[in-house]
Design an enzyme around this catalytic site. Structure first.
Site, PDB file in Angstrom:
ATOM      1  N   LYS A   1       0.821  -1.217   0.000  1.00 12.68           N
ATOM      2  CA  LYS A   1       0.000   0.000   0.000  1.00 12.68           C
ATOM      3  C   LYS A   1       0.855   1.267   0.000  1.00 12.68           C
ATOM      4  O   LYS A   1       0.604   2.198  -0.775  1.00 12.68           O
ATOM      5  CB  LYS A   1      -0.925   0.011   1.223  1.00 12.68           C
ATOM      6  CG  LYS A   1      -2.013  -1.041   1.193  1.00 12.68           C
ATOM      7  CD  LYS A   1      -2.943  -0.925   2.374  1.00 12.68           C
ATOM      8  CE  LYS A   1      -2.284  -1.332   3.673  1.00 12.68           C
ATOM      9  NZ  LYS A   1      -1.967  -2.774   3.745  1.00 12.68           N
ATOM     10  N   THR A   2       1.842   1.315   0.882  1.00 15.97           N
ATOM     11  CA  THR A   2       2.659   2.529   0.991  1.00 15.97           C
ATOM     12  C   THR A   2       3.436   2.778  -0.293  1.00 15.97           C
ATOM     13  O   THR A   2       3.482   3.910  -0.801  1.00 15.97           O
ATOM     14  CB  THR A   2       3.624   2.417   2.186  1.00 15.97           C
ATOM     15  OG1 THR A   2       2.854   2.337   3.393  1.00 15.97           O
ATOM     16  CG2 THR A   2       4.550   3.626   2.258  1.00 15.97           C
TER      17      THR A   2
ATOM     18  N   GLU B   1      -3.707   5.729   1.572  1.00 15.31           N
ATOM     19  CA  GLU B   1      -3.743   4.287   1.788  1.00 15.31           C
ATOM     20  C   GLU B   1      -5.070   3.903   2.424  1.00 15.31           C
ATOM     21  O   GLU B   1      -5.706   4.714   3.098  1.00 15.31           O
ATOM     22  CB  GLU B   1      -2.605   3.852   2.705  1.00 15.31           C
ATOM     23  CG  GLU B   1      -1.230   4.095   2.142  1.00 15.31           C
ATOM     24  CD  GLU B   1      -0.130   3.611   3.071  1.00 15.31           C
ATOM     25  OE1 GLU B   1      -0.353   2.631   3.812  1.00 15.31           O
ATOM     26  OE2 GLU B   1       0.957   4.212   3.052  1.00 15.31           O
TER      27      GLU B   1
END
Length: 460
Positions: free
Chosen positions: A122-123, A166
């Site tokens: 996600k990051t 996110e």
């Protein structure tokens, strides 16, 4: 439920303001004219930054921090009702809101709200997409769960209608969001202290897909098992991408890696060959992340040359295969991987990175995760030549007494691996300095404070 009135900014207190997400949204709301205060356990570079902005931060959580001047209290999922500030706010009848609900209300203000979800990546993908929008001059507001050099931190306050963030599945936080574009990178077992099983996790991601509006878009990895089931009830447009599923809308061909492990590939869009893209991050998993961003670029009509420049300029985020330095001829990389799949992806990427022996200093993260994936952790770590283990990083959990790093050490030994366990970081640092040789590669790995080992070695 309390609704934040963005036309009339109020006073908001953040319990745990120093968290990577909480701090970013505290800064964002501060920029919107809200009066922000907060508390945390100790001073960090993040809390110092907030104080420099004029946000009042107190250290130590005490009921005295909650006054009748506060209009709303925001807290994280880690804050329990026994917390003195939580208890005091509740007793005083001050409206309270969990972090995810607050993020969702912020998202409502943006006509273009992009939420990046998935068990892993996600990051990195949020950061990659942020580079894309910045390169295209779209002036987005960005909230990322790491430090991104391009924005000088974890938050960027833009002036357009674009918002990128996110979306974490833990405690179903992302179901409180209001995205117009949702990205699902992958779906695997994790957070088994909350979810019952993989079917429960898939159900949550299905619900996430279903919150997208009819005029929105779902971008989903077609390599996910039965991915179509996740999207079948959505009313919005669906775009697919994948490395293994070549029938996806976006896929890659002629994947190769340079001498530093950076990937390059030809994009295939709707069965038509497009241009070649070069990445400045390592590993096959980042080729997949780049395909998600290419699908996003097509949605916003961002041209190939802009995408090419953005992908090439993206060198990753803090703690994602981050080069830390060299000591006595060996290289130190730090990586946030704390799930078996993430470990495998990182070590596969490391195979293409220059090294003699590949060492991993691994800090397991949470007792429940270590217990649930004990044998999977061993199999993933066995891709390294030599493994060093620390004690389990408890995070939000209490030691149940039935799982330990010694058990992971035993599993690795069963696989014939050379493995060493130390309870003290100082002993690990001494061992590394004594045993690593010129040309070796050390990866400090985990979601806790394992990064301190490499930094201590480099700074002494």
């Amino acid at each position: 439920m309390y609704n934040i009135n963005f036309e009339h900014p109020c006073r908001i207190h953040f319990i745990g303001i120093g968290g990577i997400s909480m701090s970013g949204f505290a800064e964002l709301l501060h920029s919107m004219g809200f009066t922000i205060t907060g508390s945390d356990r100790s001073e960090t570079r993040i809390t110092k930054h907030l104080e420099e902005l004029g946000i009042q931060v107190v250290y130590g959580q005490d009921e005295k921090n909650i006054t009748d001047h506060i209009d709303l209290v925001v807290y994280t999922a880690a804050i329990h009702p026994s917390n003195p500030e939580y208890r005091r706010a509740s007793d005083m009848g001050i409206p309270m809101m969990e972090r995810a609900a607050m993020v969702g209300q912020v998202m409502k203000n943006y006509p273009s709200a992009i939420a990046v979800s998935g068990t892993h990546g996600k990051t990195t993908t949020t950061s990659m997409a942020s580079h894309l929008f910045l390169q295209a001059g779209l002036d987005p507001t960005i909230s990322v769960g790491g430090i991104l050099d391009a924005i000088g931190g974890n938050i960027r306050i833009g002036s357009s209608g674009h918002f990128i963030t996110e979306a974490c599945e833990y405690t179903n936080s992302f179901l409180k969001f209001y995205p117009t574009v949702g990205i699902i990178l992958n779906i695997e077992e994790d957070h088994m202290d909350f979810f019952k099983d993989i079917d429960d996790i898939r159900h949550s991601f299905t619900e996430f897909a279903n919150i997208l509006p009819a005029n929105g878009t779902l971008i989903i990895n077609a390599d996910i098992d039965a991915y179509a089931d996740i999207a079948k009830n959505t009313s919005c447009q669906v775009l697919t991408y994948g490395l293994d599923n070549t029938s996806a809308d976006f896929t890659a061909d002629n994947i190769s890696f340079d001498e530093m492990g950076h990937g390059s590939f030809d994009v295939i869009r709707n069965s038509e060959r497009g241009p070649r893209f070069q990445l400045s991050v390592v590993g096959r998993h980042n080729v997949s992340n780049a395909l998600a961003c290419l699908a996003l670029a097509s949605l916003y009509h961002i041209d190939d040359e802009t995408v090419r420049q953005a992908l090439l300029a993206f060198h990753g985020t803090e703690r994602r295969f981050e080069y830390k330095g060299e000591k006595n001829g060996f290289t130190i990389i730090d990586d946030y991987a704390h799930h078996p799949t993430e470990i495998s992806a990182t070590l596969e990427a490391a195979a293409n990175y220059p090294h003699k022996n590949l060492w991993v200093a691994f800090q397991p993260h949470t007792y429940t995760r270590t217990r649930a994936f004990l044998k999977d952790f061993a199999r993933s770590l066995s891709q390294a030549d030599k493994v060093i283990l620390t004690d389990i990083y408890a995070a939000r959990e209490q030691d149940p007494g039935d799982i330990s790093s010694r058990m992971l050490e035993d599993e690795l030994k069963k696989l014939g691996k050379e493995v060493y366990y130390f309870s003290d970081f100082k002993d690990i640092e001494k061992f590394i300095l004594k045993n690593l040789v010129n040309g070796d590669l050390l990866i400090t790995m985990g979601a806790g404070n394992i990064v301190d080992i490499g930094e201590n070695i480099l700074n002494n």
